[in-house]
Scaffold this motif. Structure first.
Motif, PDB file in Angstrom:
ATOM      1  N   MET A  15      13.533  19.079  10.053  1.00  0.00           N
ATOM      2  CA  MET A  15      12.435  18.314  10.651  1.00  0.00           C
ATOM      3  C   MET A  15      12.981  17.168  11.496  1.00  0.00           C
ATOM      4  O   MET A  15      12.486  16.911  12.594  1.00  0.00           O
ATOM      5  N   ALA A  16      14.008  16.480  11.003  1.00  0.00           N
ATOM      6  CA  ALA A  16      14.604  15.377  11.747  1.00  0.00           C
ATOM      7  C   ALA A  16      15.244  15.884  13.040  1.00  0.00           C
ATOM      8  O   ALA A  16      15.086  15.260  14.106  1.00  0.00           O
ATOM      9  N   GLN A  17      15.927  17.018  12.984  1.00  0.00           N
ATOM     10  CA  GLN A  17      16.595  17.572  14.160  1.00  0.00           C
ATOM     11  C   GLN A  17      15.618  17.950  15.262  1.00  0.00           C
ATOM     12  O   GLN A  17      15.912  17.763  16.440  1.00  0.00           O
ATOM     13  N   ILE A  18      14.476  18.489  14.881  1.00  0.00           N
ATOM     14  CA  ILE A  18      13.520  18.953  15.896  1.00  0.00           C
ATOM     15  C   ILE A  18      12.373  17.971  16.113  1.00  0.00           C
ATOM     16  O   ILE A  18      11.460  18.258  16.887  1.00  0.00           O
ATOM     17  N   ASP A  19      12.425  16.833  15.431  1.00  0.00           N
ATOM     18  CA  ASP A  19      11.403  15.800  15.552  1.00  0.00           C
ATOM     19  C   ASP A  19      10.007  16.359  15.274  1.00  0.00           C
ATOM     20  O   ASP A  19       9.086  16.254  16.075  1.00  0.00           O
ATOM     21  N   ALA A  20       9.886  16.998  14.092  1.00  0.00           N
ATOM     22  CA  ALA A  20       8.611  17.595  13.682  1.00  0.00           C
ATOM     23  C   ALA A  20       8.336  17.223  12.239  1.00  0.00           C
ATOM     24  O   ALA A  20       9.250  16.919  11.478  1.00  0.00           O
ATOM     25  N   GLY A  21       7.086  17.273  11.854  1.00  0.00           N
ATOM     26  CA  GLY A  21       6.703  16.946  10.491  1.00  0.00           C
ATOM     27  C   GLY A  21       6.299  18.144   9.678  1.00  0.00           C
ATOM     28  O   GLY A  21       5.772  18.003   8.578  1.00  0.00           O
ATOM     29  N   ILE A  22       6.543  19.340  10.213  1.00  0.00           N
ATOM     30  CA  ILE A  22       6.125  20.559   9.525  1.00  0.00           C
ATOM     31  C   ILE A  22       7.077  21.693   9.868  1.00  0.00           C
ATOM     32  O   ILE A  22       7.619  21.745  10.975  1.00  0.00           O
ATOM     33  N   LEU A  23       7.269  22.581   8.902  1.00  0.00           N
ATOM     34  CA  LEU A  23       8.056  23.797   9.128  1.00  0.00           C
ATOM     35  C   LEU A  23       7.337  24.974   8.492  1.00  0.00           C
ATOM     36  O   LEU A  23       6.875  24.882   7.352  1.00  0.00           O
ATOM     37  N   PRO A  24       7.257  26.086   9.208  1.00  0.00           N
ATOM     38  CA  PRO A  24       6.789  27.303   8.558  1.00  0.00           C
ATOM     39  C   PRO A  24       7.865  27.783   7.593  1.00  0.00           C
ATOM     40  O   PRO A  24       9.060  27.573   7.818  1.00  0.00           O
ATOM     41  N   VAL A  25       7.448  28.424   6.520  1.00  0.00           N
ATOM     42  CA  VAL A  25       8.377  28.951   5.525  1.00  0.00           C
ATOM     43  C   VAL A  25       8.239  30.470   5.542  1.00  0.00           C
ATOM     44  O   VAL A  25       7.136  30.999   5.359  1.00  0.00           O
ATOM     45  N   GLY A  26       9.348  31.147   5.805  1.00  0.00           N
ATOM     46  CA  GLY A  26       9.328  32.594   5.911  1.00  0.00           C
ATOM     47  C   GLY A  26      10.264  33.257   4.927  1.00  0.00           C
ATOM     48  O   GLY A  26      11.315  32.711   4.582  1.00  0.00           O
ATOM     49  N   ASP A  27       9.871  34.435   4.473  1.00  0.00           N
ATOM     50  CA  ASP A  27      10.683  35.211   3.552  1.00  0.00           C
ATOM     51  C   ASP A  27      10.501  36.682   3.908  1.00  0.00           C
ATOM     52  O   ASP A  27       9.364  37.170   3.982  1.00  0.00           O
ATOM     53  N   ASN A  28      11.608  37.383   4.148  1.00  0.00           N
ATOM     54  CA  ASN A  28      11.549  38.802   4.528  1.00  0.00           C
ATOM     55  C   ASN A  28      10.603  39.047   5.697  1.00  0.00           C
ATOM     56  O   ASN A  28       9.736  39.915   5.643  1.00  0.00           O
ATOM     57  N   ASP A  29      10.750  38.244   6.729  1.00  0.00           N
ATOM     58  CA  ASP A  29       9.984  38.398   7.967  1.00  0.00           C
ATOM     59  C   ASP A  29       8.476  38.183   7.781  1.00  0.00           C
ATOM     60  O   ASP A  29       7.671  38.667   8.561  1.00  0.00           O
ATOM     61  N   ARG A  30       8.087  37.463   6.732  1.00  0.00           N
ATOM     62  CA  ARG A  30       6.672  37.155   6.482  1.00  0.00           C
ATOM     63  C   ARG A  30       6.506  35.658   6.329  1.00  0.00           C
ATOM     64  O   ARG A  30       7.337  34.987   5.714  1.00  0.00           O
ATOM     65  N   LEU A  31       5.445  35.134   6.844  1.00  0.00           N
ATOM     66  CA  LEU A  31       5.098  33.731   6.688  1.00  0.00           C
ATOM     67  C   LEU A  31       4.505  33.551   5.295  1.00  0.00           C
ATOM     68  O   LEU A  31       3.472  34.135   4.972  1.00  0.00           O
ATOM     69  N   VAL A  32       5.189  32.768   4.436  1.00  0.00           N
ATOM     70  CA  VAL A  32       4.757  32.632   3.046  1.00  0.00           C
ATOM     71  C   VAL A  32       4.266  31.226   2.700  1.00  0.00           C
ATOM     72  O   VAL A  32       3.775  30.994   1.603  1.00  0.00           O
ATOM     73  N   GLY A  33       4.415  30.297   3.622  1.00  0.00           N
ATOM     74  CA  GLY A  33       3.970  28.942   3.347  1.00  0.00           C
ATOM     75  C   GLY A  33       4.304  28.005   4.485  1.00  0.00           C
ATOM     76  O   GLY A  33       4.838  28.411   5.516  1.00  0.00           O
ATOM     77  N   MET A  34       3.959  26.741   4.266  1.00  0.00           N
ATOM     78  CA  MET A  34       4.266  25.673   5.206  1.00  0.00           C
ATOM     79  C   MET A  34       4.748  24.489   4.376  1.00  0.00           C
ATOM     80  O   MET A  34       4.239  24.251   3.277  1.00  0.00           O
ATOM     81  N   ILE A  35       5.725  23.755   4.909  1.00  0.00           N
ATOM     82  CA  ILE A  35       6.174  22.534   4.246  1.00  0.00           C
ATOM     83  C   ILE A  35       6.110  21.399   5.246  1.00  0.00           C
ATOM     84  O   ILE A  35       6.501  21.556   6.405  1.00  0.00           O
ATOM     85  N   THR A  36       5.571  20.271   4.798  1.00  0.00           N
ATOM     86  CA  THR A  36       5.447  19.097   5.658  1.00  0.00           C
ATOM     87  C   THR A  36       6.291  17.962   5.103  1.00  0.00           C
ATOM     88  O   THR A  36       6.687  17.977   3.928  1.00  0.00           O
ATOM     89  N   ASP A  37       6.516  16.978   5.958  1.00  0.00           N
ATOM     90  CA  ASP A  37       7.221  15.781   5.504  1.00  0.00           C
ATOM     91  C   ASP A  37       6.441  15.114   4.375  1.00  0.00           C
ATOM     92  O   ASP A  37       7.006  14.583   3.428  1.00  0.00           O
ATOM     93  N   ARG A  38       5.136  15.212   4.430  1.00  0.00           N
ATOM     94  CA  ARG A  38       4.310  14.627   3.371  1.00  0.00           C
ATOM     95  C   ARG A  38       4.447  15.403   2.056  1.00  0.00           C
ATOM     96  O   ARG A  38       4.443  14.815   0.981  1.00  0.00           O
ATOM     97  N   ASP A  39       4.574  16.730   2.136  1.00  0.00           N
ATOM     98  CA  ASP A  39       4.826  17.515   0.927  1.00  0.00           C
ATOM     99  C   ASP A  39       6.099  17.028   0.245  1.00  0.00           C
ATOM    100  O   ASP A  39       6.152  16.885  -0.984  1.00  0.00           O
ATOM    101  N   ILE A  40       7.131  16.783   1.042  1.00  0.00           N
ATOM    102  CA  ILE A  40       8.407  16.324   0.488  1.00  0.00           C
ATOM    103  C   ILE A  40       8.233  14.942  -0.144  1.00  0.00           C
ATOM    104  O   ILE A  40       8.682  14.697  -1.266  1.00  0.00           O
ATOM    105  N   ALA A  41       7.540  14.051   0.557  1.00  0.00           N
ATOM    106  CA  ALA A  41       7.363  12.684   0.048  1.00  0.00           C
ATOM    107  C   ALA A  41       6.488  12.645  -1.202  1.00  0.00           C
ATOM    108  O   ALA A  41       6.838  12.002  -2.191  1.00  0.00           O
ATOM    109  N   VAL A  42       5.358  13.332  -1.178  1.00  0.00           N
ATOM    110  CA  VAL A  42       4.384  13.221  -2.266  1.00  0.00           C
ATOM    111  C   VAL A  42       4.671  14.191  -3.407  1.00  0.00           C
ATOM    112  O   VAL A  42       4.718  13.792  -4.570  1.00  0.00           O
TER     113      VAL A  42
END
Length: 163
Positions: free
Chosen positions: A27-54
């Motif tokens: 997130m710091a490298q790309i200056d974003a507060g969210i990342l899609p989470v993928g597993d085996n070529d499928r979107l399985v979730g999203m993680i945000t900077d707030r998820d990490i903090a809270v």
């Protein structure tokens, strides 16, 4: 105007087994507060900077905690050929600031944010969406316990309100 005219296409994808430290660094490298989470070529979730903090730091979890333990598993999304004003309204309805964008083959092709909408389409649609998003509560409120969140169901859903 369609979503593909406003979305960000340079998207990094996290793996659910990676530690949250890696997600924070990406997130710091790309200056974003969210990342899609993928597993085996499928979107399985999203993680945000707030998820990490809270959900991680606030709950006493360390930097090696797997992303899967703190990510949002219910993914709201839109398609690249959806109308931007409809997606903005749906973002307001479901109270999210960013949604992943899929093509019609259900492959991740980008992310559209409230900022993308404002910069591309002007303040009208973005302002209306912000008003809806800013109202208290909603399914993605951090005040909701994990059991409450689980009782609402998991899985991927389009960023659309029930009709």
């Amino acid at each position: 105007m369609q979503v593909n005219e406003a979305m960000t296409t340079d998207v990094k994808i996290a793996n659910p087994n990676q530690p949250i430290r890696d997600a924070a660094r990406m997130m710091a490298q790309i200056d974003a507060g969210i990342l899609p989470v993928g597993d085996n070529d499928r979107l399985v979730g999203m993680i945000t900077d707030r998820d990490i903090a809270v959900r991680a730091v606030g709950a006493g979890k360390g930097p090696d905690t797997p992303i899967r333990e703190v990510m949002s598993k219910e993914v709201k999304y839109c398609y690249e050929d959806d109308e931007l004003f409809e997606v903005a309204q749906n973002m307001a309805d479901i109270k999210v600031r960013r949604v992943p964008v899929l093509d019609r083959d259900t492959r991740l092709v980008g992310i559209v944010s409230l900022a993308d909408i404002a910069l591309t389409d002007g303040a009208g649609n973005a302002g209306s969406a912000l008003c809806g998003i800013s109202e208290p509560g909603g399914e993605h409120s951090q005040q909701m316990s994990d059991s409450e969140r689980a009782s609402r169901g998991a899985g991927s859903q389009r960023a659309r309100s029930a009709r």
